[in-house]
Enzyme design. Structure first.
Site, PDB file in Angstrom:
ATOM      1  N   ARG A  67      31.251  42.802  48.352  1.00  0.00           N
ATOM      2  CA  ARG A  67      33.214  42.920  48.648  1.00  0.00           C
ATOM      3  C   ARG A  67      33.928  41.410  47.673  1.00  0.00           C
ATOM      4  O   ARG A  67      34.889  41.265  48.257  1.00  0.00           O
ATOM      5  CB  ARG A  67      33.698  43.471  49.371  1.00  0.00           C
ATOM      6  CG  ARG A  67      33.512  44.650  50.042  1.00  0.00           C
ATOM      7  CD  ARG A  67      34.177  45.183  50.758  1.00  0.00           C
ATOM      8  NE  ARG A  67      33.573  45.916  51.623  1.00  0.00           N
ATOM      9  CZ  ARG A  67      33.013  47.273  52.428  1.00  0.00           C
ATOM     10  NH1 ARG A  67      32.601  45.965  53.281  1.00  0.00           N
ATOM     11  NH2 ARG A  67      32.835  47.898  52.783  1.00  0.00           N
ATOM     12  N   LYS A 124      38.166  38.172  33.036  1.00  0.00           N
ATOM     13  CA  LYS A 124      37.377  39.309  32.483  1.00  0.00           C
ATOM     14  C   LYS A 124      35.831  39.367  32.897  1.00  0.00           C
ATOM     15  O   LYS A 124      34.648  38.335  33.097  1.00  0.00           O
ATOM     16  CB  LYS A 124      37.169  39.605  31.435  1.00  0.00           C
ATOM     17  CG  LYS A 124      38.838  40.355  30.443  1.00  0.00           C
ATOM     18  CD  LYS A 124      38.543  40.823  29.186  1.00  0.00           C
ATOM     19  CE  LYS A 124      40.112  41.752  28.710  1.00  0.00           C
ATOM     20  NZ  LYS A 124      39.666  41.266  27.344  1.00  0.00           N
ATOM     21  N   HIS A 184      38.287  42.838  17.015  1.00  0.00           N
ATOM     22  CA  HIS A 184      37.198  43.905  18.545  1.00  0.00           C
ATOM     23  C   HIS A 184      37.224  45.045  18.407  1.00  0.00           C
ATOM     24  O   HIS A 184      36.188  45.002  18.741  1.00  0.00           O
ATOM     25  CB  HIS A 184      38.025  43.225  19.847  1.00  0.00           C
ATOM     26  CG  HIS A 184      37.652  41.532  19.427  1.00  0.00           C
ATOM     27  ND1 HIS A 184      38.404  40.509  19.440  1.00  0.00           N
ATOM     28  CD2 HIS A 184      36.485  41.089  20.818  1.00  0.00           C
ATOM     29  CE1 HIS A 184      37.819  39.209  19.361  1.00  0.00           C
ATOM     30  NE2 HIS A 184      37.334  39.872  20.587  1.00  0.00           N
ATOM     31  N   HIS A 212      33.812  45.756  18.309  1.00  0.00           N
ATOM     32  CA  HIS A 212      32.405  46.544  19.182  1.00  0.00           C
ATOM     33  C   HIS A 212      32.170  47.720  18.412  1.00  0.00           C
ATOM     34  O   HIS A 212      31.340  47.547  19.192  1.00  0.00           O
ATOM     35  CB  HIS A 212      33.828  46.877  19.958  1.00  0.00           C
ATOM     36  CG  HIS A 212      34.251  45.854  20.496  1.00  0.00           C
ATOM     37  ND1 HIS A 212      34.805  45.915  22.393  1.00  0.00           N
ATOM     38  CD2 HIS A 212      33.429  44.441  20.718  1.00  0.00           C
ATOM     39  CE1 HIS A 212      35.353  44.174  22.437  1.00  0.00           C
ATOM     40  NE2 HIS A 212      34.356  43.466  22.235  1.00  0.00           N
ATOM     41  N   GLU A 239      35.608  33.669  16.827  1.00  0.00           N
ATOM     42  CA  GLU A 239      37.484  33.802  17.758  1.00  0.00           C
ATOM     43  C   GLU A 239      38.494  32.632  17.747  1.00  0.00           C
ATOM     44  O   GLU A 239      39.809  32.306  17.958  1.00  0.00           O
ATOM     45  CB  GLU A 239      36.367  33.404  19.491  1.00  0.00           C
ATOM     46  CG  GLU A 239      35.680  34.247  19.549  1.00  0.00           C
ATOM     47  CD  GLU A 239      36.571  35.611  20.345  1.00  0.00           C
ATOM     48  OE1 GLU A 239      37.547  35.849  20.407  1.00  0.00           O
ATOM     49  OE2 GLU A 239      35.560  37.062  20.140  1.00  0.00           O
ATOM     50  N   HIS A 255      27.894  38.833  18.679  1.00  0.00           N
ATOM     51  CA  HIS A 255      29.154  38.941  18.910  1.00  0.00           C
ATOM     52  C   HIS A 255      30.651  38.665  17.494  1.00  0.00           C
ATOM     53  O   HIS A 255      31.495  38.912  16.764  1.00  0.00           O
ATOM     54  CB  HIS A 255      30.234  38.413  20.192  1.00  0.00           C
ATOM     55  CG  HIS A 255      31.570  39.314  20.572  1.00  0.00           C
ATOM     56  ND1 HIS A 255      31.667  40.506  20.453  1.00  0.00           N
ATOM     57  CD2 HIS A 255      32.756  38.539  21.224  1.00  0.00           C
ATOM     58  CE1 HIS A 255      32.839  40.309  20.888  1.00  0.00           C
ATOM     59  NE2 HIS A 255      33.266  39.710  20.838  1.00  0.00           N
ATOM     60  N   ASN A 312      42.528  40.866  21.227  1.00  0.00           N
ATOM     61  CA  ASN A 312      40.875  41.720  20.944  1.00  0.00           C
ATOM     62  C   ASN A 312      41.670  42.321  18.595  1.00  0.00           C
ATOM     63  O   ASN A 312      40.823  42.583  18.113  1.00  0.00           O
ATOM     64  CB  ASN A 312      41.962  43.232  21.254  1.00  0.00           C
ATOM     65  CG  ASN A 312      41.200  42.783  22.352  1.00  0.00           C
ATOM     66  OD1 ASN A 312      40.474  42.702  23.463  1.00  0.00           O
ATOM     67  ND2 ASN A 312      42.424  43.667  23.590  1.00  0.00           N
ATOM     68  N   LYS A 321      44.874  30.962  24.813  1.00  0.00           N
ATOM     69  CA  LYS A 321      44.499  31.935  26.275  1.00  0.00           C
ATOM     70  C   LYS A 321      44.798  31.596  27.566  1.00  0.00           C
ATOM     71  O   LYS A 321      45.870  33.294  27.182  1.00  0.00           O
ATOM     72  CB  LYS A 321      43.192  31.557  26.203  1.00  0.00           C
ATOM     73  CG  LYS A 321      42.005  32.622  27.389  1.00  0.00           C
ATOM     74  CD  LYS A 321      41.798  34.388  26.409  1.00  0.00           C
ATOM     75  CE  LYS A 321      41.619  35.168  27.128  1.00  0.00           C
ATOM     76  NZ  LYS A 321      40.382  35.290  27.432  1.00  0.00           N
ATOM     77  N   ARG A 380      48.343  41.302  26.336  1.00  0.00           N
ATOM     78  CA  ARG A 380      47.172  40.205  26.087  1.00  0.00           C
ATOM     79  C   ARG A 380      45.916  41.341  25.396  1.00  0.00           C
ATOM     80  O   ARG A 380      45.179  40.453  24.198  1.00  0.00           O
ATOM     81  CB  ARG A 380      46.570  40.426  27.470  1.00  0.00           C
ATOM     82  CG  ARG A 380      44.687  39.886  28.020  1.00  0.00           C
ATOM     83  CD  ARG A 380      44.581  39.133  29.420  1.00  0.00           C
ATOM     84  NE  ARG A 380      43.433  38.872  28.523  1.00  0.00           N
ATOM     85  CZ  ARG A 380      42.858  38.765  29.960  1.00  0.00           C
ATOM     86  NH1 ARG A 380      42.862  38.323  31.564  1.00  0.00           N
ATOM     87  NH2 ARG A 380      41.464  37.777  29.806  1.00  0.00           N
ATOM     88  N   GLU A 428      45.598  42.830  30.946  1.00  0.00           N
ATOM     89  CA  GLU A 428      45.620  43.176  29.762  1.00  0.00           C
ATOM     90  C   GLU A 428      46.877  44.792  29.021  1.00  0.00           C
ATOM     91  O   GLU A 428      46.166  46.016  28.810  1.00  0.00           O
ATOM     92  CB  GLU A 428      44.554  43.635  29.447  1.00  0.00           C
ATOM     93  CG  GLU A 428      44.063  44.098  27.889  1.00  0.00           C
ATOM     94  CD  GLU A 428      42.610  43.883  27.211  1.00  0.00           C
ATOM     95  OE1 GLU A 428      42.185  43.163  26.809  1.00  0.00           O
ATOM     96  OE2 GLU A 428      42.006  45.054  27.963  1.00  0.00           O
TER      97      GLU A 428
END
Length: 362
Positions: free
Chosen positions: A121, A143, A248, A252, A185, A265, A245, A227, A241, A237
């Site tokens: 947990r 993330k 992206h 992706h 990036e 990436h 992207n 950031k 936020r 997000e």
């Protein structure tokens, strides 16, 4: 050495940026206090190059030390790797007082953070990113996640580290291809937030690729500040936020269709940035001069700017629809530049415009 602090309502942590800063034992003591064991999560490449450096840095703490090593590559960022890591922790009788160390690039950071979030947990972890991409972006913001065959990062949670330690010393053994990938990036931040930073990148890209110490430290610090400021305002997000992207949703789609690991990436994101810029150009919301500056900088750095030859424009749409960042009331949501230094969120763009933009990047 620079130190930033990411302060949220329920969590805060330091971000240390410098060269050879892992040798400063006070940093490690401050983040590993009262821990029963350290579990280093890394890949074969990083372990071979830097394991002794890490062992030497952590041995001053006199804490039980374990290492879990996974194969190198985006294709191993999946639920099977998560299960193997958890099995390793259980066999070592690790309790909730352990601390995991994410020692590697974005793949290692995402895997380690995800394991930390679900093991018993939730346990502590530290990010020690070793790639430029992870140092300027992926290691900050909490993330975590792994890929599904139908979409990138579809399984994961927000789970913040106890600290991020960015040691530029690790970039010295980074391959040229990985270094170039990380620059996508960096360029992204200039397009989104700051034309002056973009101008600086146009002048300094050569020094950055050759790891000139002053320039690389400034670049990483600047990107981390961008950031941090966004994450503080929008941790999960919900809206703001999302602007991070840029490129992206296209990128992706490329990674998912071509196969994880076939494109780095940053390479996929570079192409995605071009497609986003072309979309904005078709909609007349950005001038052609800015589009050409974006493409030219990416090319000078050595990043790809042309769509994969074996992927047709209409093959992007199903993946873009599935992308967790893109859906807004059943529509594809895109981040588009209005000019260098400013972007906006759009969710009412017709598919024919998107397909035309993809074709224009071919």
């Amino acid at each position: 050495m620079y130190e930033l602090n990411l302060k949220l309502k329920t969590h805060q942590y330091p971000i240390f940026i410098g060269n050879s800063i892992l040798q400063k034992s006070n940093i490690l003591r401050s983040v590993c206090i009262n821990k029963s064991a350290i579990v280093l999560v890394t890949n074969h490449t990083i372990s071979t190059l830097w394991k002794q450096y890490i062992i030497d840095a952590f041995k001053v703490l006199s804490i039980q030390f374990y290492e879990f090593v996974i194969p190198d590559g985006e294709e191993y960022k999946n639920i099977e790797t998560i299960e193997k890591c958890i099995t390793f922790l259980l066999k070592k009788n690790c309790n909730r007082d352990i601390i995991l160390i994410a020692f590697g690039g974005g793949v290692i950071g995402d895997i380690t953070g995800f394991v930390a979030s679900i093991y018993q947990r939730g346990v502590s972890y530290i990010q020690i990113p070793t790639t430029l991409l992870a140092q300027v972006d992926a290691s900050i913001g909490g993330k975590t996640g792994v890929n599904h065959t139908l979409g990138k990062n579809m399984l994961g949670v927000f789970w913040h580290p106890d600290a991020v330690i960015i040691d530029t010393n690790f970039l010295n053994t980074l391959s040229r291809k990985q270094l170039v990938s990380g620059m996508a990036e960096v360029v992204k931040y200039g397009i989104i937030f700051d034309e002056l930073f973009f101008n600086w990148l146009e002048k300094k890209y050569y020094e950055l690729l050759n790891l000139k110490k002053e320039d690389i430290l400034y670049c990483i610090k600047k990107c981390c500040e961008f950031k941090v400021n966004v994450v503080i305002k929008d941790e999960r997000e919900s809206y703001l936020r999302t602007i991070l992207n840029l490129g992206h949703t296209f990128g992706h789609a490329i990674e998912s269709y071509i196969g994880y690991g076939k494109y780095l990436h940053g390479e996929a994101i570079s192409i995605g940035i071009v497609m986003a810029a072309r979309t904005a150009e078709i909609l007349n919301i950005i001038n052609t001069v800015d589009v050409q500056r974006i493409i030219y900088l990416l090319k000078k750095i050595g990043l790809p700017t042309i769509a994969p030859k074996n992927m047709n424009p209409d093959e992007y749409i199903p993946y873009m629809i599935k992308d967790k960042k893109s859906i807004n009331n059943g529509k594809i949501r895109l981040i588009l530049p209005k000019k260098i230094g400013h972007v906006e969120i759009y969710s009412d763009i017709e598919n024919k415009i998107i397909l035309r933009a993809i074709s224009n990047a071919s």
